[in-house]
Design an enzyme around this catalytic site. Structure first.
Site, short mmCIF file in Angstrom:
data_model
loop_
_atom_site.label_atom_id
_atom_site.label_comp_id
_atom_site.label_asym_id
_atom_site.label_seq_id
_atom_site.Cartn_x
_atom_site.Cartn_y
_atom_site.Cartn_z
N ASN A 1 -2.17 6.94 -2.23
CA ASN A 1 -2.44 6.77 -1.24
C ASN A 1 -2.19 8.29 -0.12
OD1 ASN A 1 -4.01 4.76 0.41
ND2 ASN A 1 -2.18 3.75 -0.14
N GLU B 1 -2.00 0.96 -9.73
CA GLU B 1 -0.21 2.17 -9.85
C GLU B 1 0.25 1.38 -10.44
OE1 GLU B 1 -0.53 6.01 -6.67
OE2 GLU B 1 -2.28 4.22 -6.02
N SER C 1 0.69 -1.42 0.03
CA SER C 1 0.12 0.14 0.07
C SER C 1 0.97 1.60 -0.05
CB SER C 1 -1.29 0.35 1.57
OG SER C 1 -1.90 -1.19 1.09
N HIS D 1 0.11 -1.67 -7.04
CA HIS D 1 -0.86 -1.50 -6.73
C HIS D 1 -2.35 -0.80 -7.04
CE1 HIS D 1 -2.31 2.05 -3.08
NE2 HIS D 1 -2.73 0.68 -2.92
N1 LIG Z 1 -6.67 -4.07 2.09
C1 LIG Z 1 -6.48 -3.00 1.21
O1 LIG Z 1 -7.61 -1.71 1.11
C2 LIG Z 1 -5.42 -3.00 0.39
C3 LIG Z 1 -5.43 -1.96 -0.50
C4 LIG Z 1 -3.70 -2.29 -1.68
C5 LIG Z 1 -3.38 -2.91 -1.19
N2 LIG Z 1 -2.80 -3.79 0.00
C6 LIG Z 1 -1.71 -4.62 0.57
O2 LIG Z 1 -2.30 -5.92 -0.06
C7 LIG Z 1 -0.92 -6.75 0.54
C8 LIG Z 1 -2.43 -7.37 1.27
O3 LIG Z 1 -2.90 -7.02 2.01
P1 LIG Z 1 -4.56 -7.54 2.70
O4 LIG Z 1 -5.86 -6.86 3.20
O5 LIG Z 1 -4.78 -8.65 1.13
O6 LIG Z 1 -4.07 -8.43 3.59
P2 LIG Z 1 -4.59 -9.57 3.96
O7 LIG Z 1 -4.57 -9.95 5.36
O8 LIG Z 1 -6.07 -10.01 4.37
O9 LIG Z 1 -4.13 -11.27 3.87
C9 LIG Z 1 -2.72 -11.02 3.33
C10 LIG Z 1 -2.32 -12.36 3.21
O10 LIG Z 1 -1.18 -12.98 3.65
C11 LIG Z 1 -0.74 -14.35 3.69
N3 LIG Z 1 0.50 -13.94 4.17
C12 LIG Z 1 1.44 -12.97 4.79
N4 LIG Z 1 2.93 -14.26 4.74
C13 LIG Z 1 2.85 -15.26 3.84
C14 LIG Z 1 4.10 -15.30 4.10
N5 LIG Z 1 5.25 -14.68 3.36
N6 LIG Z 1 3.88 -16.33 2.49
C15 LIG Z 1 2.62 -16.03 1.84
N7 LIG Z 1 1.81 -15.84 2.06
C16 LIG Z 1 1.61 -14.75 3.33
C17 LIG Z 1 -1.06 -14.26 4.90
O11 LIG Z 1 -1.93 -15.22 5.74
C18 LIG Z 1 -2.91 -13.71 4.34
O12 LIG Z 1 -3.59 -14.30 4.04
C19 LIG Z 1 -0.83 -5.96 2.01
O13 LIG Z 1 0.73 -5.31 1.48
C20 LIG Z 1 -1.22 -4.58 2.01
O14 LIG Z 1 -0.92 -3.24 2.51
C21 LIG Z 1 -4.49 -3.74 0.82
#
Ligand SMILES: NC(=O)c1ccc[n+]([C@@H]2O[C@H](COP(=O)([O-])OP(=O)(O)OC[C@H]3O[C@@H](n4cnc5c(N)ncnc54)[C@H](O)[C@@H]3O)[C@@H](O)[C@H]2O)c1
Length: 305
Positions: A184, A145, A112, A133
């Site tokens: 962001n 992005e 993010s 992103h």
């Molecule tokens: N939630 C949002 O609105 C959003 C928007 C844009 C970007 N992001 C980014 O996307 C990424 C994921 O966010 P999310 O909301 O999907 O989180 P989430 O917690 O829903 O999912 C993350 C997943 O990653 C898995 N994980 C953790 N370590 C791991 C590893 N070493 N190998 C394999 N899997 C692993 C976890 O088990 C989990 O299922 C983050 O970097 C977040 O900042 C999130």
């Protein structure tokens, strides 16, 4: 766009949605997650989304669930990481991905706000590493992005933009790898002022949200701020800025008001109170309203194509 092999690492909120978009675009998708129960439900969650949206449900058949990282990325043309927002976790993961993936695969992070340079700096082949992103939910919000570092090749950026455009997304090129990228930074510049207005007693939190939703928020989807500045005139914009900018919040750290909310356990929906109080029914209604709004926007986009 030829059919590619895409690997999605992380099957949480973002990862399963990204996998869904690529599968719907006709690509073969391998998805993995360190957490077995999350991985086990990935295809069901994708199928539920496809059904709910009226999209082709057979797309889920192109999603292959892989227990191991190596198995997921070995044959991939494009690898996108969506694991939790932790620099160390992402650095270690990309070191592993680089060893397991083909030398020609593009490696992308969906972080993010963490600079891509910090995540990918330790890799041996940094010219193929970049950021993509996405926004939540990935299958309803068009923007992606595409962030290059000083090492990223022009070819990797071009291929990534073409891949996402062909999958129906709206990719934009972020030319410098700055924290928060473009979206962001803009979003949180607005949130900083929103919090300051409440902190300084100028209005309450509900009023802040009403002002945005009932005024310029109505136009934002079709009129960006720089289009708006041109529309009213850059001379008027300059005159407004001379009066308003000195009064706007500019502190380079989080608001003490926000810090106190967190210290008091007022975490928003999670605790039932943040800037405002939220019953479970109010939370569900707001979530549903957002999804409904995004679905309608997607339909409008589809009609105008
Ligand atoms: N939630 C949002 O609105 C959003 C928007 C844009 C970007 N992001 C980014 O996307 C990424 C994921 O966010 P999310 O909301 O999907 O989180 P989430 O917690 O829903 O999912 C993350 C997943 O990653 C898995 N994980 C953790 N370590 C791991 C590893 N070493 N190998 C394999 N899997 C692993 C976890 O088990 C989990 O299922 C983050 O970097 C977040 O900042 C999130």
């Amino acid at each position: 766009m030829p059919k590619l092999r895409i690997a999605v690492v992380g099957a949480g909120l973002m990862g399963h949605g990204i996998a869904q978009v690529f599968a719907l675009a006709g690509h073969d998708v391998a998805i993995t997650d360190a957490d077995a129960p999350t991985l086990a439900t990935a295809r069901d969650r994708i199928l539920t989304n496809l059904t709910d949206l009226g999209d082709d449900v057979t797309a889920v058949e192109r999603v292959r669930v892989c227990a191991g990282l190596g198995e997921a990325v070995a044959a991939a043309d494009f690898v996108v990481e969506a694991v939790r927002e932790d620099l160390g976790v992402k650095q270690r993961l990309f070191a592993e991905i680089e060893r397991a993936a083909r030398a020609t695969a593009i490696l992308a992070s969906n972080t993010s706000v963490i600079p891509i340079t910090a995540i990918m700096g330790g890799l041996g082949s940094r010219e193929r590493a970049l950021g993509t992103h996405w926004w939540n939910p990935p299958y309803l919000v068009p923007l992606v992005e595409v962030i290059g570092t000083r090492w990223t090749s022009a070819a990797a950026i071009e291929r990534t933009i073409a891949l996402h455009a062909a999958a129906g997304k709206t990719p934009v090129h972020v030319k410098k790898d700055v924290p928060g990228f473009v979206g962001n930074r803009l979003q949180h510049a607005l949130w900083r002022e929103a919090i300051a207005l409440v902190e300084h007693g100028i209005c309450d939190a509900e009023t802040v949200d009403t002002v945005i939703k009932a005024a310029f928020g109505r136009r934002l989807a079709v009129l960006g701020p720089l289009e708006n500045a041109d529309l009213v005139g850059t001379d008027l914009t300059l005159a407004i800025h001379k009066t308003v900018l000195p009064a706007i919040e500019s502190r380079p750290s989080p608001s003490p008001y926000l810090e106190k909310l967190v210290a008091d356990g007022k975490l928003g929906f999670k605790s039932g109170e943040g800037f405002r109080t939220w019953t479970p029914e109010q939370q569900a209604a707001l979530r549903a309203q957002v999804v409904q709004h995004l679905k309608k926007a997607r339909e409008t986009d589809a009609q105008s194509r």
